[in-house]
Design an enzyme around this catalytic site. Structure first.
Site, PDB file in Angstrom:
ATOM      1  N   SER A 238      61.752  -5.166  40.289  1.00 42.41           N
ATOM      2  CA  SER A 238      62.350  -4.204  40.945  1.00 42.41           C
ATOM      3  C   SER A 238      63.447  -3.808  39.773  1.00 42.41           C
ATOM      4  CB  SER A 238      63.611  -4.739  42.027  1.00 42.41           C
ATOM      5  OG  SER A 238      64.342  -5.560  41.401  1.00 42.41           O
ATOM      6  N   LYS A 239      64.314  -2.741  39.706  1.00 35.86           N
ATOM      7  CA  LYS A 239      65.241  -2.124  38.706  1.00 35.86           C
ATOM      8  C   LYS A 239      66.308  -3.052  38.429  1.00 35.86           C
ATOM      9  CE  LYS A 239      64.890   2.562  37.961  1.00 35.86           C
ATOM     10  NZ  LYS A 239      64.353   3.325  39.306  1.00 35.86           N
ATOM     11  N   ARG A 240      66.718  -3.895  39.462  1.00 37.68           N
ATOM     12  CA  ARG A 240      67.812  -4.781  39.289  1.00 37.68           C
ATOM     13  C   ARG A 240      67.408  -5.791  38.319  1.00 37.68           C
ATOM     14  NH1 ARG A 240      68.860  -8.927  41.778  1.00 37.68           N
ATOM     15  NH2 ARG A 240      67.306  -8.636  43.452  1.00 37.68           N
ATOM     16  N   GLN A 241      65.992  -6.307  38.573  1.00 32.90           N
ATOM     17  CA  GLN A 241      65.395  -7.352  37.916  1.00 32.90           C
ATOM     18  C   GLN A 241      65.108  -6.960  36.491  1.00 32.90           C
ATOM     19  OE1 GLN A 241      62.517  -8.024  40.709  1.00 32.90           O
ATOM     20  NE2 GLN A 241      63.578  -9.910  41.849  1.00 32.90           N
TER      21      GLN A 241
END
Ligand code: GLU
Length: 458
Positions: A238-241
């Site tokens: 994901s983007k956050r990761q």
């Protein structure tokens, strides 16, 4: 034959770690083989491509030191060349005009789906001999009807595709614009790419690209399709990761070498070795050692590597980077009596994981406008005042004599050093965490320490 690899990002979003890793592998292989690394910006999707995304790509590669030998080439500037190749394919009857309407194609699709067949173009216009004037058309590639395409992939081994499964690919849209698989082929051909290293989300495009290359009489590159990077939970990243802009790692205080070292290991290994200098990676890297299975990101490992590089890189260089990070946090390190920033680096680099953390934890060396978050019990307050008096007299402002003064005062007031030192730390740093107190005092300097004590101990 000279090795020529390329990185061919589409500037439609951020340059994220998956893209950077592909760039890194392509760059490394070129370096290792004394070849050339080419940067190509695939910006034919005018609606989704942005100049900001191009800037991020260029800056990201620049930051990481992945310099290119040729380019950047922009596909949007090569339209005349694509047009010429389209015309060539049409004149050689290797491509044809397809006038099928949207309605016809969607009816065909419906019918195929109903019959539980894979939707594909049925070749309706394939054998049309006449050109219809004033009617919109797309150009399709005349894909072979029989036989198979074997992608001799360096990571996945031989992957076979039946031509029957591949329909006649649209290579130019009705507005004349060339499509993705076609521009990649023309470019890989023109740019004499010998090795295509890219994400395995492109593996299914490869048989189509190979058929096109063969039709053009082009030399086939060697393909290596690298498995995707997964999130720590083994699911899609994901983007956050980490799927977000790679420059955020720089903002957060990661070092380029640490990020490269981390990324190279996400999908490649050399025995059990974890830490590699740039030279080592170049020497050891080989496409044959790319992993077949996807790698999951591991943020702890990145932190660990970053700390390693903070500890071992040239302190001068770390100091320059810290200076920038401090500036970003609005901290002025240039005051007349301020501690030397390189001394701060030497003190902090064992204790932090990122430059950002180093900057935040070093703010107190340069700013005194904190308030001491605690009032002290009477015995501690007396001890602190006694220390203050002692410091005023102390001419020899060294780690040793400061330590000595602390030990002596603690004993005098029957306090444990473990009680006095944290109190003093609060007074001079405003926090409960800092490097050893005597070293901190030493670096702050006598004048500053006394000023802070004076302010706090009224
Ligand atoms: N432009 C494509 C992408 O960003 C890559 C094409 C390729 O490597 O062949 O996904």
């Amino acid at each position: 034959m000279k090795v020529r690899t390329r990185f061919a990002p589409s500037p439609t979003g951020y340059l994220h770690i998956g893209g950077v890793r592909t760039a890194l592998y392509s760059w490394l292989y070129a370096k290792k083989k004394n070849g050339e690394f080419i940067l190509r910006i695939e910006d034919t999707d005018l609606e989704r491509s942005t100049p900001e995304a191009v800037d991020i790509i260029l800056e990201g590669l620049h930051w990481l030191g992945l310099s290119w030998d040729e380019g950047p080439f922009y596909q949007s500037q090569r339209l005349a060349r694509y047009q010429a190749v389209l015309n060539q394919l049409l004149s050689e009857d290797k491509a044809y005009r397809c006038y099928c309407s949207k309605e016809r194609l969607s009816a065909l699709r419906e019918e195929q789906l109903q019959q539980q067949k894979k939707p594909r173009y049925d070749g309706h216009c394939r054998d049309r001999k006449t050109v219809i004037a004033n009617q919109p058309f797309v150009i399709r590639f005349r894909n072979p009807l029989e036989g198979e395409v074997v992608v001799a992939d360096q990571v996945h081994g031989d992957v076979r595709f039946q031509n029957q499964e591949l329909d006649d690919l649209i290579i130019a849209r009705s507005d004349g614009s060339p499509t993705y698989n076609f521009t990649v082929v023309v470019d890989d051909w023109d740019m004499q790419i010998t090795h295509v290293i890219r994400g395995d989300d492109h593996l299914n495009n490869t048989p189509r690209q190979i058929n096109l290359l063969l039709a053009l009489g082009a030399h086939l590159p060697i393909y290596a399709h690298v498995p995707m990077i997964l999130g720590p939970d083994g699911k899609k990243l994901s983007k956050r990761q980490g799927a977000a802009n790679v420059l955020e790692y720089r903002e957060e205080g990661y070092l380029a070498d640490a990020l490269l070292n981390y990324l190279v290991r996400l999908g490649w290994s050399h025995g059990d070795q974890e830490i590699f200098s740039r030279e080592e990676i170049i020497n050891f890297f080989d496409i044959a050692d790319l992993n077949k299975s996807p790698a999951a990101i591991n943020p702890d490992k990145l932190s660990w590597l970053n700390q390693h590089y903070l500890k071992t890189d040239d302190p001068k260089q770390i100091t320059q980077l810290l200076e920038k990070e401090m500036q970003q946090l609005g901290i002025n390190t240039q005051g007349k009596d301020s501690p030397d920033l390189q001394d701060v680096v030497m003190l902090q680099r064992e204790r932090v994981k990122t430059l950002r953390e180093m900057a935040e934890k070093s703010r107190f060396f340069y700013e005194a406008d904190f308030s001491v978050p605690q009032t002290f019990p009477a015995d501690i307050l007396s001890a602190l005042k006694a220390l203050q008096a002692q410091f005023i007299q102390l001419n020899d402002w060294t780690n040793e004599s400061l330590h000595h003064a602390l030990v002596e005062t603690a004993a005098q007031f029957s306090l444990k050093l473990g009680k006095l030192a944290p109190a003093l730390r609060l007074v001079v740093t405003g926090t409960s965490v800092s490097p050893p107190i005597n070293v901190t005092l030493h670096l702050l300097g006598k004048k500053e320490v006394l000023a802070r004590m004076e302010k706090a101990l009224v």
